[in-house]
Write a protein that holds these residues in place. Structure first.
Motif, PDB file in Angstrom:
ATOM      1  N   PRO A  84       0.798  -1.239   0.000  1.00 44.01           N
ATOM      2  CA  PRO A  84       0.000   0.000   0.000  1.00 44.01           C
ATOM      3  C   PRO A  84       0.820   1.273   0.000  1.00 44.01           C
ATOM      4  O   PRO A  84       0.308   2.319  -0.402  1.00 44.01           O
ATOM      5  N   ARG A  85       2.076   1.237   0.418  1.00 37.39           N
ATOM      6  CA  ARG A  85       2.879   2.468   0.501  1.00 37.39           C
ATOM      7  C   ARG A  85       3.821   2.630  -0.687  1.00 37.39           C
ATOM      8  O   ARG A  85       4.665   3.516  -0.689  1.00 37.39           O
ATOM      9  N   LEU A  86       3.687   1.769  -1.693  1.00 35.66           N
ATOM     10  CA  LEU A  86       4.573   1.837  -2.845  1.00 35.66           C
ATOM     11  C   LEU A  86       4.503   3.217  -3.499  1.00 35.66           C
ATOM     12  O   LEU A  86       3.425   3.687  -3.860  1.00 35.66           O
ATOM     13  N   HIS A  87       5.658   3.840  -3.664  1.00 34.76           N
ATOM     14  CA  HIS A  87       5.745   5.197  -4.212  1.00 34.76           C
ATOM     15  C   HIS A  87       6.332   5.191  -5.618  1.00 34.76           C
ATOM     16  O   HIS A  87       5.867   5.914  -6.498  1.00 34.76           O
ATOM     17  N   THR A  88       7.367   4.374  -5.859  1.00 32.42           N
ATOM     18  CA  THR A  88       8.062   4.349  -7.141  1.00 32.42           C
ATOM     19  C   THR A  88       8.118   2.920  -7.662  1.00 32.42           C
ATOM     20  O   THR A  88       8.584   2.021  -6.963  1.00 32.42           O
ATOM     21  N   LEU A  89       7.641   2.716  -8.892  1.00 33.08           N
ATOM     22  CA  LEU A  89       7.673   1.404  -9.535  1.00 33.08           C
ATOM     23  C   LEU A  89       8.460   1.531 -10.833  1.00 33.08           C
ATOM     24  O   LEU A  89       8.076   2.274 -11.737  1.00 33.08           O
ATOM     25  N   ASP A  90       9.575   0.821 -10.913  1.00 32.47           N
ATOM     26  CA  ASP A  90      10.471   0.894 -12.067  1.00 32.47           C
ATOM     27  C   ASP A  90      10.269  -0.341 -12.938  1.00 32.47           C
ATOM     28  O   ASP A  90      10.638  -1.455 -12.557  1.00 32.47           O
ATOM     29  N   LEU A  91       9.672  -0.143 -14.123  1.00 33.50           N
ATOM     30  CA  LEU A  91       9.411  -1.237 -15.065  1.00 33.50           C
ATOM     31  C   LEU A  91      10.133  -1.005 -16.388  1.00 33.50           C
ATOM     32  O   LEU A  91       9.728  -1.532 -17.431  1.00 33.50           O
ATOM     33  N   ARG A  92      11.204  -0.276 -16.376  1.00 30.71           N
ATOM     34  CA  ARG A  92      11.933   0.034 -17.603  1.00 30.71           C
ATOM     35  C   ARG A  92      12.460  -1.238 -18.282  1.00 30.71           C
ATOM     36  O   ARG A  92      12.801  -2.209 -17.630  1.00 30.71           O
ATOM     37  N   GLY A  93      12.548  -1.188 -19.608  1.00 30.93           N
ATOM     38  CA  GLY A  93      13.226  -2.241 -20.352  1.00 30.93           C
ATOM     39  C   GLY A  93      12.539  -3.587 -20.320  1.00 30.93           C
ATOM     40  O   GLY A  93      13.223  -4.617 -20.415  1.00 30.93           O
ATOM     41  N   ASN A  94      11.213  -3.620 -20.199  1.00 35.32           N
ATOM     42  CA  ASN A  94      10.487  -4.875 -20.252  1.00 35.32           C
ATOM     43  C   ASN A  94       9.774  -5.004 -21.603  1.00 35.32           C
ATOM     44  O   ASN A  94      10.126  -4.308 -22.558  1.00 35.32           O
ATOM     45  N   GLN A  95       8.790  -5.897 -21.686  1.00 32.23           N
ATOM     46  CA  GLN A  95       8.092  -6.144 -22.945  1.00 32.23           C
ATOM     47  C   GLN A  95       6.599  -5.850 -22.805  1.00 32.23           C
ATOM     48  O   GLN A  95       5.761  -6.491 -23.431  1.00 32.23           O
ATOM     49  N   LEU A  96       6.277  -4.864 -21.979  1.00 27.95           N
ATOM     50  CA  LEU A  96       4.882  -4.500 -21.739  1.00 27.95           C
ATOM     51  C   LEU A  96       4.379  -3.579 -22.844  1.00 27.95           C
ATOM     52  O   LEU A  96       4.995  -2.554 -23.132  1.00 27.95           O
ATOM     53  N   GLN A 111      10.039   3.502 -19.517  1.00 25.66           N
ATOM     54  CA  GLN A 111      10.909   3.682 -20.671  1.00 25.66           C
ATOM     55  C   GLN A 111      11.410   2.329 -21.167  1.00 25.66           C
ATOM     56  O   GLN A 111      11.690   1.421 -20.388  1.00 25.66           O
ATOM     57  N   GLY A 112      11.546   2.207 -22.476  1.00 25.61           N
ATOM     58  CA  GLY A 112      12.101   0.982 -23.041  1.00 25.61           C
ATOM     59  C   GLY A 112      11.102  -0.141 -23.195  1.00 25.61           C
ATOM     60  O   GLY A 112      11.489  -1.262 -23.537  1.00 25.61           O
ATOM     61  N   ASN A 113       9.815   0.107 -22.956  1.00 25.72           N
ATOM     62  CA  ASN A 113       8.774  -0.872 -23.225  1.00 25.72           C
ATOM     63  C   ASN A 113       8.105  -0.546 -24.559  1.00 25.72           C
ATOM     64  O   ASN A 113       8.007   0.627 -24.935  1.00 25.72           O
ATOM     65  N   PRO A 114       7.616  -1.540 -25.288  1.00 27.03           N
ATOM     66  CA  PRO A 114       6.939  -1.276 -26.573  1.00 27.03           C
ATOM     67  C   PRO A 114       5.502  -0.826 -26.348  1.00 27.03           C
ATOM     68  O   PRO A 114       4.540  -1.523 -26.702  1.00 27.03           O
ATOM     69  N   LEU A 115       5.331   0.346 -25.760  1.00 21.69           N
ATOM     70  CA  LEU A 115       4.004   0.823 -25.360  1.00 21.69           C
ATOM     71  C   LEU A 115       3.131   1.088 -26.585  1.00 21.69           C
ATOM     72  O   LEU A 115       3.521   1.830 -27.496  1.00 21.69           O
ATOM     73  N   TRP A 116       1.943   0.501 -26.585  1.00 19.35           N
ATOM     74  CA  TRP A 116       1.002   0.686 -27.677  1.00 19.35           C
ATOM     75  C   TRP A 116      -0.105   1.620 -27.203  1.00 19.35           C
ATOM     76  O   TRP A 116      -0.945   1.246 -26.406  1.00 19.35           O
ATOM     77  N   CYS A 117      -0.090   2.829 -27.684  1.00 22.06           N
ATOM     78  CA  CYS A 117      -0.999   3.869 -27.208  1.00 22.06           C
ATOM     79  C   CYS A 117      -2.256   3.914 -28.061  1.00 22.06           C
ATOM     80  O   CYS A 117      -2.622   4.955 -28.634  1.00 22.06           O
ATOM     81  N   GLY A 118      -2.892   2.753 -28.154  1.00 19.33           N
ATOM     82  CA  GLY A 118      -4.147   2.660 -28.877  1.00 19.33           C
ATOM     83  C   GLY A 118      -5.313   2.719 -27.917  1.00 19.33           C
ATOM     84  O   GLY A 118      -5.192   3.150 -26.762  1.00 19.33           O
TER      85      GLY A 118
END
Length: 752
Positions: free
Chosen positions: A275-287, A305-312
Motif C-alpha cells: 500500500p505504501r509503494l511510491h516508485t515502480l520501475d518497469l523500464r526495459g520490459n516487454q509491456l 521507458q524501453g517498453n513497446p508501449l502501444w498507445c491505442g
C-alpha cells in the motif's frame, strides 16, 4: 614539591612510561614490509606478496590494510594480538579458506572486507568473535551456498554484501542472527529459488538487492518475510509475469525495481498488498499496455521507458488512472503511427482513438497488438533484411534471448526459434502430445515453460538435444506418467515442476535419468503411497514437494538414502502417523512439513532419525490430541522452529531439550489449565518467546495465556518445589538477607 626534586621525578616518570606494553615505544614497532602511521594508528601492507599475516604489527593498530597479498588461508586467531582493530581490509588476497575462529579477539572490529577472493564456502564459526561488526563485504567470491547459522554471531551487522558470487538458492533462516542488518546485497548471483523462510530473522532489513539473478517468478512468499523492506531491487531477472498470486505483501515498501526483466504481462493487483509503494520501475520490459494498478494508493512514479508501449484504444484506462491517481509516468509510445514517439505522460484518454470514433485520418489498425505480437526495443525489424528466425505467432527477443508464444491457441509445438534462445514460454496453448525432438537446435535453452497446455504424454526423445536445460515447467497438465526415454535428452535438469497433474505414483524410473535433479515438485497430484525405490538414485535431490496428495503410507526405504535432501514436504496428505522409519537415511534434512495430516498422536522418538539435522518442524493443523513426553527426543539444540498451532491439544509436556528454539507456535489449541499443565507453564516461563498458548478450560481461565497464568498453578501440590526466588515470600527473605549481609560488610569496613 617544587625545585630540582620535582623536575627529576617528572623526568623519571617520562622515561619509564614508554616501557609499558601499550606505551609509545611499543607503538613504534612496524613490520619491514609495511607502512605504519602511528599518529593515526593505521598500518598498510598492500601488494607485498605476503603469505601470512605479518607479526610485530603495533598492538594499538586500528586500521590494517592487507589487500593484494597471497594469504590463501586465514588461520584460527590470526589477529589475536590486535584487539583494537576497527577496520580490516583483506581484498584480493587469494583467500580460499577462513578457518573457524579466524577473527576471534576482534571484538571492536567495525568493517571487514573479504571481497574479491576465492572463498567457495564459509565454515559455521568462521565469523565468530565479531560482535561489533557493522559492515561485511564478501563480494566477488565463489560462494555457492550459505549455511544457516553462518552469520549468527554478527548481531550488530548493518550491511552484508554477497554480490558477484555463485549462489543458486537461499535456504530457510540463511541470515539467522542478523537482527540489525538494514541492507542485504545479493545481486549478480545465480539465484533461482528462495526458500519461503530464507529472509526470516531480518527484522531491521530495509533494502534488498536481488538484481541480476535467475529468478523466473516473483518469490513473494520469501520476500514477504522481510516486512520492513522499503526498497527492493529485482531488475535483470527473467520474470515474464507478475500477479497477485505471487503473494508479494510488503506493507512498508516504497521503491520496487523490476527493470530490464522479461515482463510481458502484469496483473492489475500484482502490488495490491504494497500500500505504501511510491516508485515502480518497469523500464526495459516487454509491456505493451500496462493495466491500471489497484492497491498501491501512494504510487507517484511509474517508469516505463524501453517498453513497446502501444498507445491505442486499450491504453485509455491506463491514462485515465494515471491522471486520476496523479501518477507521473515515464515512457514513449511505440505506436500507432499517429502518436509514435509521444511521451505517455503528455497524452490524454481522448487522444487515443477507438473503433467508432469520428476520425477520418486514422492510418493505423488499432487491433495490431492483438493480431501480431511485437518484439521489444532492439529486436531486428522484418523489413531491415536481417530478421532472426521466429515462428509467426511468437515473439523472439534477441537482447534477452527469450522467445514466447503464450496463449496463442497453438495445437502443436512450434519450431524455428533462434538457436541461442535461453527461455522459451509456451504456456496456455493446447498440444496433448510433445513429440520426439520437439525442440531442435535449442542446445542453449535453460528454461522451458509448458504449463496449462493439456499435455498428456511426452514421447521418447521429446527433450532430445536440451543439454543445457535447467528448469522444466510441466505444471497444470494431464500427465499421469513419465518415461526415462522422454527425459534422457536433458541430463542437466535441476528443477522439475509437475504440480497439479494426474500422477498416482512417483515416476521414479524416469527420474533416474536426471542425475542432477535438485528440486522435484509433485504437489496436488493423486499419489497415494511412497514405495522403496521411488527416489532411488537421486543423489543430488535437495527439495522434495509432495504436498496435497493422498499419501497414506511412506514405506521404509522410500525416501532414502538421500544424502543431500534438505526439505521434505508431506503436508496436506492422509498420513495417520509420523513415518519414522522412512526418515532413516536423510542425514541433511533441515525442514519437515507434516501439517494438515491426520496424526492425532506423536509417539516416543518419532523424529529421532533426523534429530541431528532438523531445524524446522511443521505439525500444525494435524488433529494432534496427544504428544508423548519423548516424542521430540533426539531433536536437540539444532531445532529452531516448532509449529503446533491449530491442533486439539489439551495438554503438552515440557520440552527442555529444545534449547535453541527461536519460534514456537502453540496457538489455536484448547489447553486445559490444571496441574497437569504445570510443567509446560514452567518451561514456557523460561522461554523469551511469544508462543500463543492460551487456556480454553476451565471456563474461569478461558483466554488467559498459559505462560502468564501463575494464579492457576499456585494451588498445585508441586508448586512449592519451585525455586525459592520465584515465590514472593522467598523474594522478600532474599532481599532481607541481602540487606543483613550488606550491613555486616559495612560494619566490618568501619572496624577496618
Amino acid at each position: 614539591m617544587e625545585g630540582p626534586q620535582s623536575i627529576s621525578l617528572v623526568l623519571l616518570l617520562f622515561l619509564l612510561l614508554p616501557l609499558g606494553p601499550t606505551g609509545h615505544a611499543a607503538a613504534q614497532r612496524c613490520p619491514r614490509t609495511c607502512v605504519c602511521d602511528n599518529s593515526r594508528r593505521h598500518v598498510s601492507c598492500r601488494h607485498q606478496n605476503l603469505t601470512e599475516v605479518p607479526s610485530a604489527i603495533p598492538e594499538l593498530t586500528q586500521r590494517l590494510d592487507l589487500q593484494g597479498n597471497m594469504l590463501k588461508v586465514i588461520p584460527p586467531a590470526a589477529f589475536q594480538d590486535l584487539p583494537y582493530l576497527t577496520h580490516l581490509d583483506l581484498r584480493h588476497c587469494q583467500v580460499e579458506l577462513v578457518a573457524e575462529g579466524a577473527f576471534r579477539g576482534l571484538g571492536r572490529l567495525l568493517l571487514l572486507n573479504l571481497a574479491s577472493n576465492r572463498l567457495s564456502a564459509l565454515p559455521q564459526e568462521a565469523l565468530d568473535g565479531l560482535g561489533s561488526l557493522r559492515r561485511l563485504s564478501l563480494e566477488g567470491n565463489m560462494l555457492e551456498e550459505l549455511r544457516p547459522g553462518t552469520f549468527g554471531a554478527l548481531g550488530a551487522l548493518a550491511t552484508l554484501n554477497l554480490a558477484h558470487n555463485a549462489l543458486v538458492y537461499l535456504p530457510s533462516m540463511a541470515f539467522q542472527g542478523l537482527l540489525r542488518t538494514r541492507w542485504l546485497q545479493l545481486s549478480h548471483n545465480a539465484l533461482s529459488v528462495l526458500a519461503p523462510e530464507a529472509l526470516a530473522g531480518l527484522p531491521a532489513l530495509r533494502r534488498l538487492s536481488l538484481h541480476h539473478n535467475e529468478l523466473q517468478a516473483l518469490p513473494g512468499a520469501a520476500l514477504s518475510q522481510a516486512r520492513g523492506l522499503a526498497r527492493l531491487e529485482l531488475g535483470h531477472n527473467p520474470f515474464t509475469y507478475a500477479g497477485e498470486e505471487d503473494g508479494l505483501a510488503l506493507p512498508s515498501l516504497r521503491e520496487l525495481m523490476l527493470d530490464h526483466a522479461a515482463l510481458q504481462a502484469l496483473d492489475p493487483r500484482a502490488f495490491a498488498h504494497c500500500p505504501r509503494l511510491h516508485t515502480l520501475d518497469l523500464r526495459g520490459n516487454q509491456l505493451d499496455t500496462p493495466p491500471p494498478l489497484q492497491g498501491p494508493g501512494q504510487l507517484r512514479q511509474l517508469r516505463l521507458q524501453g517498453n513497446p508501449l502501444w498507445c491505442g484504444c486499450r491504453a485509455r484506462p491506463l491514462l485515465a488512472w494515471l491522471a486520476q491517481a496523479r501518477v507521473r509516468s515515464e515512457g514513449v509510445c511505440r505506436g500507432p503511427r499517429r502518436v509514435r514517439g509521444e511521451a505517455l505522460d503528455a497524452l490524454r484518454p481522448s487522444d487515443l482513438r477507438c473503433p467508432g470514433d469520428r476520425a477520418e485520418d486514422e492510418d493505423e489498425e488499432e487491433e495490431l497488438p492483438a493480431a501480431r505480437p511485437r518484439a521489444p526495443p532492439g529486436a531486428p525489424k522484418e523489413e531491415d533484411g536481417a530478421a532472426r528466425p521466429c515462428p509467426r505467432a511468437c515473439v523472439c527477443a534477441s537482447e534477452s534471448r527469450h522467445s514466447g508464444c503464450e496463449g496463442r491457441g497453438l495445437q502443436a509445438v512450434p519450431r524455428g526459434f533462434p538457436n541461442d534462445t535461453q527461455l522459451l514460454d509456451l504456456r496456455q496453448n493446447h498440444f496433448p502430445l510433445v513429440p520426439r525432438a520437439a525442440f531442435p537446435g535449442l542446445g542453449h535453452l535453460v528454461s522451458l515453460h509448458l504449463q496449462h497446455c493439456g499435455i498428456a504424454e511426452l514421447e521418447a526423445g521429446a527433450l532430445a538435444g536440451l543439454g543445457s536445460l535447467l528448469y522444466l515447467y510441466l505444471s497444470d497438465n494431464q500427465l499421469s506418467g513419465l518415461s526415462a526415454a522422454a527425459l534422457e535428452g536433458a541430463p542437466s535438469l535441476g528443477y522439475l515442476y509437475l504440480e497439479r497433474n494426474r500422477f498416482a505414483r512417483v515416476p521414479g524410473t524416469a527420474l533416474r535419468a536426471l542425475p542432477r535433479l535438485f528440486s522435484l515438485h509433485l504437489q496436488d497430484n493423486a499419489v497415494d503411497r511412497l514405495a522403496p525405490g521411488d527416489l532411488a538414485g537421486l543423489q543430488a535431490l535437495r527439495w522434495l514437494y509432495l504436498s496435497g496428495n493422498r499419501i497414506t503410507l511412506v514405506s521404509p526405504g522410500a525416501l532414502g538414502p538421500a544424502p543431500e535432501l534438505e526439505k521434505l514436504h508431506l503436508d496436506r496428505n492422509q498420513l495417520r502417523e509420523v513415518p519414522t522409519a522412512a526418515l532413516q537415511g536423510l542425514p541433511a534434512l533441515l525442514e519437515l512439513q507434516l501439517s494438515g495430516n491426520l496424526l492425532r498422536a506423536l509417539q516416543d522418538g518419532a523424529f529421532r532419525p533426523v534429530g541431528r539435522s532438523l531445524q524446522h518442524l511443521f505439525l500444525n493443523s494435524s488433529g494432534l490430541e496427544q504428544i508423548s513426553p519423548g516424542a521430540f527426543s533426539g531433536l536437540g539444540p539444532r531445532l529452531q522452529s516448532l509449529h503446533l498451532q491449530k491442533n486439539q491439544l489439551q495438554a503438552l509436556p515440557a520440552l527442555p531439550g529444545l534449547s535453541q528454539l527461536e519460534l514456537v507456535d502453540l496457538s489455536g489449541n484448547p489447553f486445559h489449565c490444571d496441574c497437569r499443565l504445570l510443567p509446560l507453564h514452567r518451561w514456557l516461563t523460561g522461554l523469551n518467546l511469544r508462543v500463543g498458548a492460551t487456556c480454553a478450560t476451565p471456563p474461569s481461565a478461558r483466554g488467559q495465556r498459559v505462560k502468564a497464568a501463575v494464579a492457576l498453578f499456585e494451588a498445585c501440590p508441586s508448586w512449592a518445589s519451585r525455586k525459592a526466588k520465584r515465590t514472593p515470600s522467598a523474594r522478600r527473605s532474599l532481599v532481607k538477607g541481602r540487606w543483613r549481609g550488606a550491613d555486616k560488610v559495612r560494619k566490618k569496613r568501619g572496624r577496618l
